[in-house]
Design a protein around this motif. Structure first.
Motif, PDB file in Angstrom:
ATOM      1  N   GLY A 284       2.559  -4.037  12.499  1.00  0.00           N
ATOM      2  CA  GLY A 284       3.572  -4.384  13.577  1.00  0.00           C
ATOM      3  C   GLY A 284       3.592  -6.104  13.986  1.00  0.00           C
ATOM      4  N   VAL A 285       3.485  -6.848  12.995  1.00  0.00           N
ATOM      5  CA  VAL A 285       3.406  -8.335  13.160  1.00  0.00           C
ATOM      6  C   VAL A 285       4.289  -9.031  12.226  1.00  0.00           C
ATOM      7  CG1 VAL A 285       0.819  -7.862  13.699  1.00  0.00           C
ATOM      8  CG2 VAL A 285       1.612  -8.798  11.512  1.00  0.00           C
ATOM      9  N   PRO A 286       4.599 -10.018  12.685  1.00  0.00           N
ATOM     10  CA  PRO A 286       5.702 -10.812  11.831  1.00  0.00           C
ATOM     11  C   PRO A 286       5.195 -11.072  10.445  1.00  0.00           C
ATOM     12  CG  PRO A 286       5.042 -12.041  13.870  1.00  0.00           C
ATOM     13  CD  PRO A 286       4.157 -10.902  13.829  1.00  0.00           C
ATOM     14  N   VAL A 287       6.216 -11.053   9.533  1.00  0.00           N
ATOM     15  CA  VAL A 287       5.854 -11.159   8.017  1.00  0.00           C
ATOM     16  C   VAL A 287       5.154 -12.557   7.786  1.00  0.00           C
ATOM     17  CG1 VAL A 287       8.114 -11.672   7.215  1.00  0.00           C
ATOM     18  CG2 VAL A 287       6.312 -10.482   5.790  1.00  0.00           C
ATOM     19  N   ALA A 288       5.831 -13.611   8.696  1.00  0.00           N
ATOM     20  CA  ALA A 288       5.467 -14.920   8.421  1.00  0.00           C
ATOM     21  C   ALA A 288       3.817 -15.085   8.679  1.00  0.00           C
ATOM     22  CB  ALA A 288       6.126 -15.882   9.129  1.00  0.00           C
ATOM     23  N   ASP A 289       3.019 -14.238   9.421  1.00  0.00           N
ATOM     24  CA  ASP A 289       1.887 -14.452   9.633  1.00  0.00           C
ATOM     25  C   ASP A 289       0.758 -13.846   8.588  1.00  0.00           C
ATOM     26  OD1 ASP A 289       2.763 -15.408  12.020  1.00  0.00           O
ATOM     27  OD2 ASP A 289       1.812 -13.817  13.414  1.00  0.00           O
ATOM     28  N   LEU A 290       1.507 -13.151   7.624  1.00  0.00           N
ATOM     29  CA  LEU A 290       0.793 -12.456   6.676  1.00  0.00           C
ATOM     30  C   LEU A 290       0.439 -13.274   5.255  1.00  0.00           C
ATOM     31  CD1 LEU A 290       1.859  -8.894   7.497  1.00  0.00           C
ATOM     32  CD2 LEU A 290      -0.198  -9.950   8.155  1.00  0.00           C
ATOM     33  N   SER A 291      -0.675 -13.108   4.815  1.00  0.00           N
ATOM     34  CA  SER A 291      -0.606 -13.560   3.287  1.00  0.00           C
ATOM     35  C   SER A 291      -1.558 -12.985   2.595  1.00  0.00           C
ATOM     36  CB  SER A 291      -1.374 -15.079   3.346  1.00  0.00           C
ATOM     37  OG  SER A 291      -2.523 -15.195   3.914  1.00  0.00           O
TER      38      SER A 291
ATOM     39  N   ALA B 161       5.641  -4.632   3.767  1.00  0.00           N
ATOM     40  CA  ALA B 161       4.958  -3.300   4.228  1.00  0.00           C
ATOM     41  C   ALA B 161       3.981  -3.435   5.051  1.00  0.00           C
ATOM     42  CB  ALA B 161       4.851  -2.554   2.623  1.00  0.00           C
ATOM     43  N   ALA B 162       3.242  -4.651   4.816  1.00  0.00           N
ATOM     44  CA  ALA B 162       1.870  -4.936   5.516  1.00  0.00           C
ATOM     45  C   ALA B 162       2.669  -5.206   7.310  1.00  0.00           C
ATOM     46  CB  ALA B 162       1.218  -5.911   5.049  1.00  0.00           C
ATOM     47  N   ALA B 163       3.797  -5.686   6.979  1.00  0.00           N
ATOM     48  CA  ALA B 163       4.161  -6.191   8.530  1.00  0.00           C
ATOM     49  C   ALA B 163       4.559  -5.369   9.361  1.00  0.00           C
ATOM     50  CB  ALA B 163       5.378  -7.244   8.217  1.00  0.00           C
ATOM     51  N   VAL B 164       5.088  -4.025   8.591  1.00  0.00           N
ATOM     52  CA  VAL B 164       5.503  -2.902   9.259  1.00  0.00           C
ATOM     53  C   VAL B 164       4.393  -2.159   9.661  1.00  0.00           C
ATOM     54  CG1 VAL B 164       6.955  -0.463   9.039  1.00  0.00           C
ATOM     55  CG2 VAL B 164       7.810  -2.778   7.885  1.00  0.00           C
ATOM     56  N   ARG B 165       3.552  -1.934   8.865  1.00  0.00           N
ATOM     57  CA  ARG B 165       2.236  -1.166   9.122  1.00  0.00           C
ATOM     58  C   ARG B 165       1.539  -1.741  10.196  1.00  0.00           C
ATOM     59  NH1 ARG B 165      -1.672   1.710   5.791  1.00  0.00           N
ATOM     60  NH2 ARG B 165       0.165   1.872   4.207  1.00  0.00           N
TER      61      ARG B 165
ATOM     62  N   VAL C  67      -3.762  -4.293  -0.400  1.00  0.00           N
ATOM     63  CA  VAL C  67      -2.538  -4.186  -1.258  1.00  0.00           C
ATOM     64  C   VAL C  67      -2.513  -2.737  -1.949  1.00  0.00           C
ATOM     65  CG1 VAL C  67      -1.900  -6.617  -1.756  1.00  0.00           C
ATOM     66  CG2 VAL C  67      -3.333  -5.233  -3.367  1.00  0.00           C
ATOM     67  N   TRP C  68      -3.917  -2.151  -2.308  1.00  0.00           N
ATOM     68  CA  TRP C  68      -3.828  -1.048  -2.940  1.00  0.00           C
ATOM     69  C   TRP C  68      -3.642   0.322  -1.762  1.00  0.00           C
ATOM     70  CZ3 TRP C  68      -6.927  -4.884  -4.035  1.00  0.00           C
ATOM     71  CH2 TRP C  68      -6.800  -5.386  -5.356  1.00  0.00           C
ATOM     72  N   ALA C  69      -3.789  -0.113  -0.596  1.00  0.00           N
ATOM     73  CA  ALA C  69      -3.359   0.924   0.528  1.00  0.00           C
ATOM     74  C   ALA C  69      -1.797   1.055   0.887  1.00  0.00           C
ATOM     75  CB  ALA C  69      -4.173   0.241   1.798  1.00  0.00           C
ATOM     76  N   LEU C  70      -1.173  -0.051   0.440  1.00  0.00           N
ATOM     77  CA  LEU C  70       0.397  -0.221   0.744  1.00  0.00           C
ATOM     78  C   LEU C  70       1.032   0.127  -0.575  1.00  0.00           C
ATOM     79  CD1 LEU C  70      -0.112  -3.893   2.104  1.00  0.00           C
ATOM     80  CD2 LEU C  70       0.750  -1.903   3.426  1.00  0.00           C
ATOM     81  N   ALA C  71       0.410   0.464  -1.707  1.00  0.00           N
ATOM     82  CA  ALA C  71       1.164   0.781  -2.785  1.00  0.00           C
ATOM     83  C   ALA C  71       2.134   1.997  -2.557  1.00  0.00           C
ATOM     84  CB  ALA C  71       0.006   1.210  -3.986  1.00  0.00           C
ATOM     85  N   ASP C  72       1.752   3.014  -2.130  1.00  0.00           N
ATOM     86  CA  ASP C  72       2.696   3.984  -1.570  1.00  0.00           C
ATOM     87  C   ASP C  72       3.826   3.681  -0.842  1.00  0.00           C
ATOM     88  OD1 ASP C  72       1.146   5.690  -3.205  1.00  0.00           O
ATOM     89  OD2 ASP C  72       0.166   6.613  -1.534  1.00  0.00           O
ATOM     90  N   ASN C  73       3.896   2.544  -0.350  1.00  0.00           N
ATOM     91  CA  ASN C  73       4.815   2.042   0.534  1.00  0.00           C
ATOM     92  C   ASN C  73       5.882   1.376  -0.077  1.00  0.00           C
ATOM     93  OD1 ASN C  73       2.585   2.530   2.285  1.00  0.00           O
ATOM     94  ND2 ASN C  73       3.864   2.516   3.849  1.00  0.00           N
ATOM     95  N   ILE C  74       5.627   1.164  -1.537  1.00  0.00           N
ATOM     96  CA  ILE C  74       6.426   0.406  -2.213  1.00  0.00           C
ATOM     97  C   ILE C  74       7.500   1.037  -2.965  1.00  0.00           C
ATOM     98  CG2 ILE C  74       6.164  -1.574  -4.122  1.00  0.00           C
ATOM     99  CD1 ILE C  74       5.089  -2.579  -1.650  1.00  0.00           C
ATOM    100  N   ASP C  75       8.578   0.483  -3.035  1.00  0.00           N
ATOM    101  CA  ASP C  75       9.770   1.319  -3.896  1.00  0.00           C
ATOM    102  C   ASP C  75       9.399   0.751  -5.344  1.00  0.00           C
ATOM    103  OD1 ASP C  75      11.723   2.399  -5.325  1.00  0.00           O
ATOM    104  OD2 ASP C  75      13.236   1.277  -4.145  1.00  0.00           O
ATOM    105  N   TRP C  76       8.622   1.518  -6.080  1.00  0.00           N
ATOM    106  CA  TRP C  76       8.737   1.072  -7.687  1.00  0.00           C
ATOM    107  C   TRP C  76       9.964   0.951  -8.448  1.00  0.00           C
ATOM    108  CZ3 TRP C  76       4.305  -1.986  -8.026  1.00  0.00           C
ATOM    109  CH2 TRP C  76       3.169  -1.643  -7.342  1.00  0.00           C
TER     110      TRP C  76
END
Ligand code: FES
Ligand code: FES
Lengths: 157, 697
Positions: B107-114, B101-105, B131-140
């Protein structure tokens, strides 16, 4: 008929009906101090230990009517240097498993260290021997009391 | 596809396990409950590890039939193995979903993120996103696939460290137990328990009760009798006097449940006829019923609001408990909610569930009023289910070289598995008080998949030709027994390891060498050799001099943790354990100090059972008990303990809490035998029994 009785709990004056109600229930139900625990009600386990004028006493077997003018300390009130050293030492040793026995044990340890800042291991064991711990946390508890004593000696020196 | 842990099969959705609803925090919702062993802290460590969160950000949601994953019963040292495995997979999947979700937000490759303590980093630099800002983008609602690989053990920074228990300081100096919950307008309840199984309440002198305690009312349904009032002191005092206003009688209602008869675990070999004249052992080892003896007697609260009944309980299995409460009360399961609250240390099926039904019964009769049931000390020791009495008989023979050539073990035991709902029976004492027909009609042993009950550790870990094992459940006694820590393993390991020493003596061999000669399991050998080396084996004390060392080893459930113990004892007019050395292989340790405290706590409890504990029945009934009549280990009885873990982080974690019960009992027994020059085969080895065996020797 029965009058009232006035004593202090952790330094605060308390006035209550002078009855045969055990101090344990008065603390828990009327004063909202719930760290003092019911374990047997028979003076056999030490879960309910409080200090009365500095000496460890079973709150389950102490009717409030005898407390006129006395000073009661509960686990919530252990905030003098000895109490703080004990709380820190118990946390550092992760002493206890379920923790149910700890409140009473802290009281007896507090009374011990207040009167005898350099207890031997045997003296610590003797001070705690009226307390039962079913989880087998005895080793860490003994280490924690010894650790608190050491720290207090360090502060003194 | 890999097989998912059972807990995930039953509770497959991400949102059933984890939530980021509270900013700055991760909430975990396992279905396993805290039993006073620090399970909650270990589970939080596992989730914190996978998500690279600091431990302080973790919150544990109270286990609640209304909200938590249904993980059945918390028992058998399974929490970390089962719940931990499920949580690890859930957290690994959440981590991957958050980074996607962070990679989409961004616009960077997921491999760069941690993730780092909640912040999302890109190539190690802050992105301003968390991660809390991304919580709504997660399919729980996404199912947990088990396909996302968790962190390799080599990268662990939180798991494997001894974080302090987060709950203990609060519990020691404020509150935090179920006993401390309170509500306005609370009704205090003490149940006057049947003094023996299915006793009939023949007389209740309500007038006398009213004269003595006008503020206390008797609530009676059939043979269920509760004393109810707003003043706990009055209710407690009335309860202590209950024998003066009640009369109970034996209505002859007890009929023993059906048992499966004798179950053969390992059949005897047809041609394994022991050669006549070889050196043989024939011995029977036993224990009496023992009490759970939690320091905090059982407690429960309940309230009926409209149609909804809510119960607070320290039960090990709130889901099965809910089902039984609903059935006994004739209510829909949906109308009952059970919320777990921490009790004092729990070592098995104790009075917690009984108290919960008691509270439910009284609450239903007092709509809108919260009620609180508190067990007395006597009821906690004597009216809750007991640990089963059992006996294990071993026959074995040696060949000319001193090797074991045949081995027959048979266990006879009271039931170990009578939890609420088992076999379709309530297995709650008040259910039987309401209706004697609720009595269980049939009991079984726990199946081998659950580690067995009476059969637990009945199969020796040694390489024994012609090993045969059979187990007989004996349910004629009305004394109620159920699961207590380690179940049959306590006596079975005591028996097997005592027999190994007895056979070593017949063979004229050292107990350690004799065991090693029959033991090929490398991890069993490793703990045994380690414990022996720690203790300076062989024992330099000559036999019969009052001081000696003894050995014991087992693999818990034959599939869990390995533990070897050496005990050093002195014997004069009583037995004193001076020192215990323990070597343990429990695989990866989530929290080493926590594991150590569980192992050592288990060892001390076993010491207490082994030397002090056993209930003498009176006319076949459990007498009224207190801590004088049922003494347990005290501070002055505590030996020095040295524990060493053999750790290979690539071995999965194994529950540690029950591994010590059998080996410690055996090590003490073997040490006592050497010190005394005579063997005590029946537990507990009390002072009285010691005197008897000295007289016989
Ligand atoms: S509750 Fe007072 S000594 Fe047990
Ligand atoms: S820690 Fe559980 S009783 Fe002591």
């Amino acid at each position: 008929m029965s009058g009232t009785v006035t004593f202090t709990v952790n330094g605060q004056p308390v006035t209550t009906e002078a009855s045969d109600e055990p101090l344990l229930l008065v603390l828990r139900n009327r004063l909202g101090l719930r760290a003092t625990r019911f374990g047997c009600g028979l003076e056999q386990c030490g879960a309910c230990m409080v200090e009365i004028d500095g000496a460890p006493r079973f709150a389950c077997g102490t009717p409030v009517e005898v407390l006129e003018g006395r000073a009661v300390t509960t686990p919530e009130g252990l905030d003098d240097p000895v109490g703080v050293a004990l709380r820190d030492a118990f946390a550092a040793e992760s002493a206890g498993q379920c923790g149910y026995c700890l409140a009473g044990i802290l009281i007896s340890a507090h009374a011990l260290l207040t009167g005898n800042p350099r207890p031997s291991r045997d003296q610590i064991v003797a001070a705690l021997d009226g307390h039962l711990c079913r989880c087998g946390a005895h080793g860490a508890i003994l280490r924690a009391v010894a650790r608190a004593a050491e720290r207090l000696q360090g502060a003194e020196a | 596809m890999r097989t998912l842990p059972l807990s995930l099969q039953a509770n497959p959705l991400l949102g059933q396990w984890l939530s980021l609803d509270t900013p700055g925090r991760l909430t975990i919702s396992p279905g396993k409950v805290e039993l006073g062993q620090g399970i909650a802290s270990a589970l939080m460590q596992i989730a914190a590890e996978e998500l690279d969160l600091s431990f302080g950000r973790l919150t544990l949601r109270p286990v609640d039939t209304g909200a938590s994953a249904n993980e059945g019963i918390t028992a058998g040292s399974q929490s970390v193995e089962v719940s931990g495995a499920a949580l690890r997979l859930a957290a690994a999947q959440l981590r991957a979903a958050l980074l996607d979700a962070a990679a989409v937000r961004l616009g960077v490759p997921v491999a760069d993120l941690s993730p780092a303590d909640g912040a999302i980093l890109r190539k190690g630099a802050a992105t301003g996103l968390d991660v809390w800002a991304l919580a709504d983008n997660i399919d729980w609602q996404q199912p947990i696939s088990g396909e996302i690989a968790p962190k390799p053990a080599a990268e662990y920074t939180v798991v494997g460290t001894s974080l302090p228990r987060d709950d203990l300081p609060r519990k020691a100096t404020t509150g935090g137990f179920i006993h401390d919950l309170t509500f306005p307008d609370l009704l205090h309840v003490r149940v006057v328990r049947q003094p023996f199984r299915l006793a009939r309440l023949a007389d209740l002198d309500e007038a006398r009760l009213a004269r003595r305690y006008p503020a206390v009312t008797a609530f009676r349904r059939d043979d269920f009798l509760a004393l109810v009032g707003t003043d706990e002191h009055q209710v407690q005092s009335a309860h202590l006097e209950s024998e003066f206003f009640t009369r109970w009688e034996d209505a002859g209602r007890w009929t023993p449940p059906e048992t499966p008869g004798t179950a053969v675990l390992l059949p005897p070999e047809e041609d394994a006829r022991p050669a006549p004249g070889n050196r043989r052992l024939s011995a029977r080892y036993s224990r009496q019923s023992i009490a759970h003896g939690s320091i905090g007697p059982s407690c429960a609260l309940a309230i009926l609001e409209g149609e909804q009944l809510t119960v607070w309980s320290h039960s090990q299995g709130i889901f099965p408990l809910r089902a039984v409460i609903a059935k006994v009360l004739g209510r829909a399961v949906d109308s009952v909610r059970v919320i777990h609250a921490d009790g004092a240390g729990c070592y098995g099926h104790n009075g917690a569930d009984d108290a919960a039904l008691d509270a439910a019964l009284v609450a239903v009769a007092h709509p809108g009023r919260p009620v609180r049931v508190q067990f007395s000390r006597a009821d906690e020791l004597g009216r809750a289910p007991l640990g089963a009495a059992m006996a294990t008989r071993i026959e074995a023979g040696l060949d000319a070289e001193g090797r074991i050539v045949d081995w027959q073990l048979s266990v006879t035991s009271a039931p170990h598995a009578q939890r609420p709902g088992f076999g379709g029976f309530a297995n709650l004492t008040s259910a039987e008080a309401l209706d004697p027909e609720a009595l269980p009609r049939k009991v079984e042993d726990l199946p081998p998949a659950s580690g067995g009950g009476a059969s637990r550790n009945a199969v020796a870990i040694y390489d024994l030709p012609g090993q045969s094992v059979e187990v007989t459940l004996e349910a004629a006694s009305p004394v109620r027994t159920s699961s207590l820590r380690a179940l049959g393993a306590h006596v079975n390991v005591f028996a097997i390891e005592s027999a190994m020493d007895e056979l070593a003596a017949l063979a004229g061999a050292d107990p350690l060498a004799f065991r090693l000669a029959h033991l090929s399991d490398p991890r069993a050998r490793a703990v045994l050799e380690t414990a022996a080396q720690m203790a300076g084996w062989p024992d330099p004390n000559p036999e019969g001099t009052g001081s000696a060392k003894g050995l014991g080893v087992a693999r818990y459930k034959n599939k869990g943790a390995w533990l070897a113990a050496v005990a050093e004892v002195t014997v004069d007019e009583a037995i004193r354990v001076e020192k215990l050395w323990l070597a343990v292989d429990a695989g990866l340790l989530i929290n080493p100090e926590g594991a150590r405290s569980q192992i050592e706590g288990g060892a001390l409890q076993s010491l207490s059972w082994t030397l002090k504990e056993g209930i003498d029945l009176l006319d076949g009934r459990v007498p009224v008990l207190d801590w004088d009549r049922y003494p347990i280990l005290r501070f002055s009885d505590v030996p020095e303990i040295e524990t060493r873990f053999l750790i290979n982080p690539n071995h999965p974690p194994l529950g540690a809490g029950e591994a010590a019960q059998g080996p410690v009992a055996a090590a003490i027994g073997n040490a006592v035998t050497r010190a005394l020059g005579a063997r005590m085969r029946d537990l507990p080895m009390t002072r009285e029994r010691l005197m008897q065996s000295l007289l016989q020797a």
